[in-house]
Structure formats: C-alpha cells, structure tokens
Design a protein around this motif. Sequence first.
Motif, PDB file in Angstrom:
ATOM      1  N   ASP A  25       4.710 -19.501   1.158  1.00 42.54           N
ATOM      2  CA  ASP A  25       5.625 -18.672   1.920  1.00 42.54           C
ATOM      3  C   ASP A  25       5.770 -17.357   1.161  1.00 42.54           C
ATOM      4  O   ASP A  25       5.424 -17.277  -0.028  1.00 42.54           O
ATOM      5  CB  ASP A  25       6.995 -19.338   2.068  1.00 42.54           C
ATOM      6  N   TYR A  26       6.308 -16.333   1.834  1.00 42.28           N
ATOM      7  CA  TYR A  26       6.354 -15.018   1.198  1.00 42.28           C
ATOM      8  C   TYR A  26       7.715 -14.366   1.372  1.00 42.28           C
ATOM      9  O   TYR A  26       8.271 -14.343   2.470  1.00 42.28           O
ATOM     10  CB  TYR A  26       5.269 -14.107   1.785  1.00 42.28           C
ATOM     11  N   MET A  27       8.251 -13.848   0.267  1.00 42.73           N
ATOM     12  CA  MET A  27       9.473 -13.061   0.280  1.00 42.73           C
ATOM     13  C   MET A  27       9.106 -11.585   0.233  1.00 42.73           C
ATOM     14  O   MET A  27       8.420 -11.142  -0.690  1.00 42.73           O
ATOM     15  CB  MET A  27      10.354 -13.422  -0.923  1.00 42.73           C
ATOM     16  N   VAL A  28       9.531 -10.820   1.235  1.00 40.12           N
ATOM     17  CA  VAL A  28       9.317  -9.377   1.298  1.00 40.12           C
ATOM     18  C   VAL A  28      10.668  -8.719   1.094  1.00 40.12           C
ATOM     19  O   VAL A  28      11.548  -8.806   1.954  1.00 40.12           O
ATOM     20  CB  VAL A  28       8.703  -8.968   2.653  1.00 40.12           C
ATOM     21  N   THR A  29      10.844  -8.077  -0.054  1.00 36.84           N
ATOM     22  CA  THR A  29      12.159  -7.584  -0.437  1.00 36.84           C
ATOM     23  C   THR A  29      12.135  -6.082  -0.647  1.00 36.84           C
ATOM     24  O   THR A  29      11.363  -5.580  -1.463  1.00 36.84           O
ATOM     25  CB  THR A  29      12.634  -8.273  -1.728  1.00 36.84           C
ATOM     26  N   PHE A  30      12.992  -5.379   0.080  1.00 36.83           N
ATOM     27  CA  PHE A  30      13.094  -3.927  -0.049  1.00 36.83           C
ATOM     28  C   PHE A  30      14.189  -3.573  -1.051  1.00 36.83           C
ATOM     29  O   PHE A  30      15.286  -4.141  -1.028  1.00 36.83           O
ATOM     30  CB  PHE A  30      13.397  -3.297   1.307  1.00 36.83           C
ATOM     31  N   CYS A  31      13.866  -2.631  -1.954  1.00 37.84           N
ATOM     32  CA  CYS A  31      14.820  -2.135  -2.972  1.00 37.84           C
ATOM     33  C   CYS A  31      15.312  -3.249  -3.876  1.00 37.84           C
ATOM     34  O   CYS A  31      16.484  -3.272  -4.263  1.00 37.84           O
ATOM     35  CB  CYS A  31      16.009  -1.431  -2.303  1.00 37.84           C
ATOM     36  N   SER A  32      14.452  -4.166  -4.241  1.00 33.55           N
ATOM     37  CA  SER A  32      14.874  -5.269  -5.101  1.00 33.55           C
ATOM     38  C   SER A  32      14.714  -4.900  -6.563  1.00 33.55           C
ATOM     39  O   SER A  32      14.015  -3.960  -6.917  1.00 33.55           O
ATOM     40  CB  SER A  32      14.044  -6.517  -4.812  1.00 33.55           C
ATOM     41  N   SER A  33      15.386  -5.657  -7.401  1.00 33.56           N
ATOM     42  CA  SER A  33      15.203  -5.561  -8.838  1.00 33.56           C
ATOM     43  C   SER A  33      15.146  -6.972  -9.389  1.00 33.56           C
ATOM     44  O   SER A  33      15.593  -7.925  -8.752  1.00 33.56           O
ATOM     45  CB  SER A  33      16.340  -4.775  -9.498  1.00 33.56           C
ATOM     46  N   ARG A  34      14.595  -7.101 -10.586  1.00 29.53           N
ATOM     47  CA  ARG A  34      14.369  -8.439 -11.124  1.00 29.53           C
ATOM     48  C   ARG A  34      15.655  -9.178 -11.472  1.00 29.53           C
ATOM     49  O   ARG A  34      15.654 -10.381 -11.656  1.00 29.53           O
ATOM     50  CB  ARG A  34      13.474  -8.346 -12.365  1.00 29.53           C
ATOM     51  N   ASN A  35      16.780  -8.472 -11.561  1.00 32.08           N
ATOM     52  CA  ASN A  35      18.025  -9.147 -11.921  1.00 32.08           C
ATOM     53  C   ASN A  35      18.841  -9.565 -10.705  1.00 32.08           C
ATOM     54  O   ASN A  35      19.992  -9.942 -10.827  1.00 32.08           O
ATOM     55  CB  ASN A  35      18.884  -8.264 -12.840  1.00 32.08           C
ATOM     56  N   GLN A  36      18.240  -9.509  -9.504  1.00 25.50           N
ATOM     57  CA  GLN A  36      18.927  -9.945  -8.304  1.00 25.50           C
ATOM     58  C   GLN A  36      18.448 -11.334  -7.911  1.00 25.50           C
ATOM     59  O   GLN A  36      17.251 -11.621  -7.920  1.00 25.50           O
ATOM     60  CB  GLN A  36      18.666  -8.973  -7.142  1.00 25.50           C
TER      61      GLN A  36
ATOM     62  N   SER B  74       0.809  -1.212   0.000  1.00 22.40           N
ATOM     63  CA  SER B  74       0.000   0.000   0.000  1.00 22.40           C
ATOM     64  C   SER B  74       0.847   1.269   0.000  1.00 22.40           C
ATOM     65  O   SER B  74       1.808   1.389   0.768  1.00 22.40           O
ATOM     66  CB  SER B  74      -0.908   0.007   1.238  1.00 22.40           C
ATOM     67  N   LEU B  75       0.447   2.199  -0.865  1.00 19.02           N
ATOM     68  CA  LEU B  75       1.013   3.546  -0.885  1.00 19.02           C
ATOM     69  C   LEU B  75       0.013   4.560  -0.329  1.00 19.02           C
ATOM     70  O   LEU B  75       0.225   5.762  -0.472  1.00 19.02           O
ATOM     71  CB  LEU B  75       1.398   3.926  -2.323  1.00 19.02           C
ATOM     72  N   VAL B  76      -1.053   4.071   0.302  1.00 18.16           N
ATOM     73  CA  VAL B  76      -2.070   4.955   0.863  1.00 18.16           C
ATOM     74  C   VAL B  76      -1.479   5.848   1.938  1.00 18.16           C
ATOM     75  O   VAL B  76      -1.875   7.008   2.108  1.00 18.16           O
ATOM     76  CB  VAL B  76      -3.248   4.126   1.421  1.00 18.16           C
ATOM     77  N   ASP B  77      -0.499   5.329   2.685  1.00 10.70           N
ATOM     78  CA  ASP B  77       0.177   6.119   3.719  1.00 10.70           C
ATOM     79  C   ASP B  77       1.438   6.821   3.200  1.00 10.70           C
ATOM     80  O   ASP B  77       2.250   7.301   3.986  1.00 10.70           O
ATOM     81  CB  ASP B  77       0.567   5.231   4.902  1.00 10.70           C
ATOM     82  N   GLY B  78       1.611   6.847   1.880  1.00 11.82           N
ATOM     83  CA  GLY B  78       2.805   7.454   1.306  1.00 11.82           C
ATOM     84  C   GLY B  78       3.862   6.423   0.950  1.00 11.82           C
ATOM     85  O   GLY B  78       3.608   5.209   0.962  1.00 11.82           O
ATOM     86  N   PHE B  79       5.065   6.906   0.632  1.00  8.08           N
ATOM     87  CA  PHE B  79       6.146   6.049   0.135  1.00  8.08           C
ATOM     88  C   PHE B  79       7.465   6.465   0.765  1.00  8.08           C
ATOM     89  O   PHE B  79       7.772   7.653   0.854  1.00  8.08           O
ATOM     90  CB  PHE B  79       6.242   6.189  -1.397  1.00  8.08           C
ATOM     91  N   ASN B  80       8.245   5.448   1.213  1.00 12.28           N
ATOM     92  CA  ASN B  80       9.620   5.755   1.615  1.00 12.28           C
ATOM     93  C   ASN B  80      10.644   4.840   0.954  1.00 12.28           C
ATOM     94  O   ASN B  80      11.768   5.261   0.699  1.00 12.28           O
ATOM     95  CB  ASN B  80       9.774   5.732   3.140  1.00 12.28           C
ATOM     96  N   LEU B  81      10.271   3.582   0.645  1.00 14.94           N
ATOM     97  CA  LEU B  81      11.198   2.661  -0.008  1.00 14.94           C
ATOM     98  C   LEU B  81      10.435   1.732  -0.957  1.00 14.94           C
ATOM     99  O   LEU B  81       9.281   1.386  -0.690  1.00 14.94           O
ATOM    100  CB  LEU B  81      11.916   1.789   1.029  1.00 14.94           C
ATOM    101  N   PRO B  82      11.084   1.301  -2.044  1.00 13.97           N
ATOM    102  CA  PRO B  82      10.473   0.262  -2.882  1.00 13.97           C
ATOM    103  C   PRO B  82      10.386  -1.046  -2.102  1.00 13.97           C
ATOM    104  O   PRO B  82      11.296  -1.388  -1.339  1.00 13.97           O
ATOM    105  CB  PRO B  82      11.449   0.134  -4.062  1.00 13.97           C
ATOM    106  N   VAL B  83       9.312  -1.809  -2.306  1.00 12.80           N
ATOM    107  CA  VAL B  83       9.169  -3.123  -1.678  1.00 12.80           C
ATOM    108  C   VAL B  83       8.290  -3.997  -2.555  1.00 12.80           C
ATOM    109  O   VAL B  83       7.329  -3.529  -3.168  1.00 12.80           O
ATOM    110  CB  VAL B  83       8.589  -3.017  -0.247  1.00 12.80           C
TER     111      VAL B  83
END
Length: 282
Positions: free
Chosen positions: A232-243, A125-134
Amino acid sequence: MGFTSVTVFLAWLLLIAISGINLSNSTKFTITNYCNETIWPAITPNNFSGGGFALRPTQSAVFTPPPDWHGRIWARTGCDFDKNGTGSCQTGACGTHLQCAGAGVPPATVVEFSLGGEIDYYDVSLVDGFNLPVVVEPIGGKGNCSSVGCERDLLPNCPAELTLKSPTDGVVACRSACDVYESDEYCCRGAFSTPVTCLPTNYSRIFKEACPRAYSFAYDDPTSIVTCSAADYMVTFCSSRNQTQCTYHDKKLICNEGSGMLKELSQVWKLLLLAIITPLFM
C-alpha cells in the motif's frame, strides 16, 4: 470538545480493524495533507476517485485503484470552486472543475504510479516544476520499497527566472526550465530526446540537490524510480519525519509514530483510540 481530522481518520481506521473488514486484497492509497492550507489533490486517470477533491490541513483520504492503474497524483493550490464545482486554481489546474478532466497544468510536483503485474513502479517528479513537497512511502511491500519524494520547500530558493507569482500570495510555484524557455535542450526533445543527449542542466541540478529522491529531468531514472510489490502507499503532502502518519494495511493499523519507521499500532494506542471513538460515533 472538538476532535482533529487526524483523530477522526485514526478512529475510522480503528473501527475497520475492530470490525474485521478485510481491506488487504487490493492496493490502497492514503493521501494526507500536512500543509498549512487546504489543497485540492487531483488524480488521473480518475476511474476510481472522481478525479479531484479538497483536503483541509491534517485531513486524509483513502482510495483503492484498479490493479493495473497507471497514473498521476498531484496537489492543486489556491483554488476557488463554487457550489457546482466550477472554478480555478493558482497551480496544478486540470480544467475549470473540481473533478479533473485531464493532466494538470505545470508547474506542479507530480507523483507517478504504474501498478500491475508482479511489480509496482513509482516516483515523484519535478520535471513539470514544483508547487508543494510530497513524499511516497510504501507499506508492507516486497522488494526495494524505499520512500521517494521531495520533503523540502523549494519556493524560497527558486531561481527568479523560474518563479510563478500570484499578485496576492507572492511565489506560489517554481517552474521547470522547459516550461519557461521551451527549448529542446531543457525539454529533452529533438536532438536531445535520448538518454545520451538529454543530460542534467544547471536548473535540474538545483532541484536534484534539494530533493535527491525525486526526478529532476526526463532521464533521471537510476536515482529516482523505485519498484515494490504487494504494497500500500502513503502519499503525504508537506510532511516531515517527526509527524505521525497512519494507514490501514493487512488488517492492521500501521503508524510511523514520528520516527520514519512504520510499525503496528500498539495495544495502548488502540485502547486510547477506542476511548475517543465512543463519543464520536454515538
């Protein structure tokens, strides 16, 4: 010769696989930091994680939430905590302690989960704003089970009136229009509190265009919320598809190998990791 945090994490996961320990009975969250700075992920309710911890770049943490957990995960940035865990953060603060006592202060990019029963619901959710990609990526589930989130950094293009600035670091977050203007229209309350009257605004459209797989306003359900089961779930901050990202699921080490498609780690990689593990744990 040193080893990266990712190597240590992979080694730990491989040791679990070799030992035959069964971790597949419950849902697991693998939280990874690919940002260029330390972040302080926060989890509420914190009945399984302690509520908050630090993750340096490339570090990961694995948690097992209760089966019926309903809560939020987000990252705090620009934090400074003393040895007693007391301090402050530039964004996402949840009190003055490392261990969160409640919900975070906007703006922050928020991951929301509702686990339990036969179906899990999750969104970013970006309803509360944005600080980092996730990004949230499910592993091994049944159903829709698609990835959701916001991979782009919205700070460079944040409207000037929504920016949150630090005296030393410049723009550190992008606020929501509700947080800035406190109006019923932007906050979807009062006469604007129903799906019929709460509509996208010019500001929410900016968020949606940049991150189409994330909530941009309160009733953005059709394109933002996803269901899955037995995952299961992976929660990744500042990820890109080539990582390359890895986690442990159903007695197997699963990696996306930088392609965006998760697969069981090959035997060659297992042998290479086994060679790395020996000096690490002797």
